[in-house]
Design a protein around this motif. Structure first.
Motif, PDB file in Angstrom:
ATOM      1  N   VAL A  88      -6.193   1.814  -3.733  1.00  0.00           N
ATOM      2  CA  VAL A  88      -4.753   1.551  -3.604  1.00  0.00           C
ATOM      3  C   VAL A  88      -4.291   0.634  -4.733  1.00  0.00           C
ATOM      4  CG1 VAL A  88      -3.018   0.361  -2.201  1.00  0.00           C
ATOM      5  CG2 VAL A  88      -4.655   1.925  -1.117  1.00  0.00           C
TER       6      VAL A  88
ATOM      7  N   SER B 127       6.477  -3.329   3.182  1.00  0.00           N
ATOM      8  CA  SER B 127       5.269  -2.516   3.292  1.00  0.00           C
ATOM      9  C   SER B 127       4.186  -3.176   2.453  1.00  0.00           C
ATOM     10  CB  SER B 127       5.529  -1.099   2.776  1.00  0.00           C
ATOM     11  OG  SER B 127       5.761  -1.120   1.374  1.00  0.00           O
TER      12      SER B 127
ATOM     13  N   HIS C 254       2.586  -1.796   0.058  1.00  0.00           N
ATOM     14  CA  HIS C 254       2.904  -1.449  -1.326  1.00  0.00           C
ATOM     15  C   HIS C 254       3.898  -2.440  -1.911  1.00  0.00           C
ATOM     16  CE1 HIS C 254       1.621   3.041  -1.781  1.00  0.00           C
ATOM     17  NE2 HIS C 254       0.750   2.214  -2.332  1.00  0.00           N
TER      18      HIS C 254
ATOM     19  N   ARG D  39      -6.500  -1.517   7.381  1.00  0.00           N
ATOM     20  CA  ARG D  39      -5.253  -0.776   7.623  1.00  0.00           C
ATOM     21  C   ARG D  39      -4.489  -0.521   6.332  1.00  0.00           C
ATOM     22  NH1 ARG D  39      -5.086   1.755  12.570  1.00  0.00           N
ATOM     23  NH2 ARG D  39      -6.271   0.469  14.034  1.00  0.00           N
ATOM     24  N   ALA D  40      -4.451  -1.527   5.442  1.00  0.00           N
ATOM     25  CA  ALA D  40      -3.731  -1.347   4.179  1.00  0.00           C
ATOM     26  C   ALA D  40      -4.425  -0.332   3.294  1.00  0.00           C
ATOM     27  CB  ALA D  40      -3.600  -2.687   3.464  1.00  0.00           C
TER      28      ALA D  40
ATOM     29  N   ALA E 231      -6.115   2.252   4.375  1.00  0.00           N
ATOM     30  CA  ALA E 231      -5.898   3.573   4.965  1.00  0.00           C
ATOM     31  C   ALA E 231      -4.451   4.026   4.849  1.00  0.00           C
ATOM     32  CB  ALA E 231      -6.325   3.551   6.432  1.00  0.00           C
ATOM     33  N   ASP E 232      -3.506   3.068   4.914  1.00  0.00           N
ATOM     34  CA  ASP E 232      -2.081   3.411   4.890  1.00  0.00           C
ATOM     35  C   ASP E 232      -1.311   2.302   4.186  1.00  0.00           C
ATOM     36  OD1 ASP E 232       0.506   4.240   5.294  1.00  0.00           O
ATOM     37  OD2 ASP E 232       0.545   3.762   7.444  1.00  0.00           O
ATOM     38  N   PRO E 233      -1.240   2.323   2.844  1.00  0.00           N
ATOM     39  CA  PRO E 233      -0.575   1.245   2.113  1.00  0.00           C
ATOM     40  C   PRO E 233       0.935   1.188   2.353  1.00  0.00           C
ATOM     41  CG  PRO E 233      -1.213   3.011   0.624  1.00  0.00           C
ATOM     42  CD  PRO E 233      -1.846   3.322   1.942  1.00  0.00           C
ATOM     43  N   GLY E 234       1.493   2.196   3.002  1.00  0.00           N
ATOM     44  CA  GLY E 234       2.911   2.147   3.339  1.00  0.00           C
ATOM     45  C   GLY E 234       3.186   1.378   4.615  1.00  0.00           C
ATOM     46  N   ILE E 235       2.161   0.906   5.291  1.00  0.00           N
ATOM     47  CA  ILE E 235       2.341   0.206   6.556  1.00  0.00           C
ATOM     48  C   ILE E 235       3.089  -1.106   6.338  1.00  0.00           C
ATOM     49  CG2 ILE E 235       0.144  -1.062   6.427  1.00  0.00           C
ATOM     50  CD1 ILE E 235      -0.153  -0.542   9.441  1.00  0.00           C
TER      51      ILE E 235
END
Length: 481
Positions: free
Chosen positions: A268, A333, A335, A453-454, A456-460
């Motif tokens: 990421v 987020s 990102h 978590r970040a 796996a899904d940096p838009g979180i």
């Protein structure tokens, strides 16, 4: 106010005084040091603050820095003693005394001399840790004694622990690497009857200190004043009531994130044109924000302070603290948080040479003797050397690191990380006056959850990290109520 509290208040006020007021106070203190015949030099800004703290609390051992190693094989004690003597003769800062001359402290460089290797007395291996801890935590007399001491605990005919302790006023993390590398070479050379192969030293630390005091940091100080104006203290909910004065008592917990957890976050970071450091400090900021409920606070980051090549082979206190101001406002987020961290870090690095002491003085942060000023938490990601500090050989001997658990910390929470083939390893140092070991473990678990978590899904978004799936943060907050 008790005598101890008055002394603590004086220490904190001294550390933050502007130079002109500090000089006036020194004049009122008096106390000329005895003549030694050594050459005198000014202290660097970083050294000066540590000198004040040491002078007004001589029993404090927070800034004692140990490194112990267990050696197996026929140790040549005379060669080891000769190796230490050679290194102290080579590096002026290791034969320095810190004294008051008129209005200001000076470092007095003494001529080279033999370095004693103390015998550390203990009764059986079960008593070794107590003996090493006492050796490590013995206060330094910076005015009259060396800022380095060495000891040897013999466990058997071919088994011994060598303990090296330096005061932080003469070393930083880089210096420890230099010391161990040179010690290994000087010991081997003494054993083999040859001259050690060491790089030529183009300068010495006292000359660096002179240059630091002559540098104009006006532009950099103005940058930090703008960047850090109004920054609040970080209030992590504590297990225990905050003591009236900061003691530095601390504990340590280990962490290890396997490659399958840390690698996605590193990917990421690369996609976002960020370093692993930026991604990890962003995760650290998110963890602290979730634990505290704050979106604005400062994190201290150690920087090497060795921008010139001639400083690389020196032992000395070159390190500095760069302040990274966290901004988690607006429920970003990951990102978005990463972009903010990237901008803040790159801008800060352009002014990272400004002494932390100058920044504190310029900001005039209100003094609170119950906590460290400005940065209550620290973060560091570094690549530990594979051979010099952690190598398995010391000349012809087997070597392993012998850890003496720390009993002091310089900040309320400090995370030190390193990346290796086994994943992301590290330690979390914490104030034991404030937090229990269980709470420190939960904070580590929270950090691991953010990293996972970040990655796996940096838009979180930050708010989602505190949702139903992140039960660890509810546990943390419950523990800190």
């Amino acid at each position: 106010m008790t005598a101890a509290e008055r002394r603590a208040a004086l220490i904190e006020k001294l550390a933050g005084l502007p130079p002109e007021r500090r000089a006036a106070l020194l004049r009122s203190l008096g106390g000329a040091a005895r003549d030694t015949g050594g050459q005198e030099w000014p202290l660097s800004p970083g050294q000066e603050r540590l000198w004040f703290l040491s002078r007004f609390d001589p029993a404090d051992t927070t800034y004692n820095t140990p490194w112990c190693m267990r050696l197996r094989g026929p140790l040549d004690v005379d060669a080891l003693t000769a190796a230490f003597t050679r290194i102290v003769a080579r590096h002026e800062v290791l034969r320095t005394r810190f004294r008051l001359r008129g209005d200001a402290p000076v470092q007095v460089v003494l001529p080279p001399g033999p370095v004693p290797l103390e015998k550390i007395a203990f009764s059986g291996e079960a008593d070794l840790e107590r003996a090493l801890k006492e050796f490590v935590e013995r206060p330094f007399d910076l005015e009259n004694a060396p800022p380095l001491r060495t000891g040897l605990a013999g466990l058997g005919e071919d088994d011994a622990v060598v303990c090296i302790v330096l005061h932080h006023i003469v070393m930083d993390g880089w210096s420890l690497d230099v010391l161990l590398r040179e010690l290994t070479e000087c010991y081997a050379a003494a054993r083999e009857g040859r001259e050690p192969e060491l790089p030529e030293l183009a300068t010495q630390y006292p000359r660096f200190a002179v240059g630091e005091r002559q540098r104009d940091h006006t532009e950099g100080v103005e940058f930090w004043e703008r960047r850090l104006a109004g920054a609040p203290a970080l209030d992590l909910p504590a297990d225990h009531p905050r003591p009236p004065r900061w003691s530095g008592r601390g504990g340590r917990e280990q962490l290890l994130l396997p490659p399958e957890v840390i690698t996605p976050l590193e990917k990421v970071a690369r996609k976002r044109r960020c370093t692993s450091f930026m991604a990890l400090i962003a995760a650290y900021e998110a963890t602290l924000a979730l634990a505290s409920g704050q979106t604005d606070f400062c994190v201290g980051v150690p920087v090497a302070g060795r921008g010139r090549s001639e400083l690389a082979p020196l032992i000395g206190y070159f390190g500095n603290t760069m302040v990274v101001r966290a901004d988690l406002s607006g429920d970003p987020s990951f990102h978005e948080l990463l972009d903010r961290v990237r901008e803040t870090t790159l801008a800060g690095m352009r002014h990272a040479e400004v002494p932390y002491e100058h920044v504190l003085a310029a900001l005039r942060v209100p003094r609170d003797i119950s906590r460290p000023p400005l940065c209550q938490v620290m973060f560091n990601l570094h690549n530990l050397p594979k051979e010099d500090l952690l190598g398995t050989r010391f000349a012809d001997l087997d070597r392993e690191v012998h850890v003496v658990p720390p009993s002091h910390t310089k900040s309320e929470v400090s995370m030190d990380l390193w990346r290796g083939p086994e994943g992301l390893g590290g330690v979390l140092d914490y104030s034991s006056d404030l937090f229990t070991p269980a709470t420190a473990r939960r904070l580590i678990d929270g950090f691991a959850e953010v990293v996972r978590r970040a990655g796996a899904d940096p838009g979180i978004r930050l708010s989602a990290l505190s949702g139903p799936f992140a039960s660890v943060f509810r546990e943390v907050k419950g523990a800190w109520k």
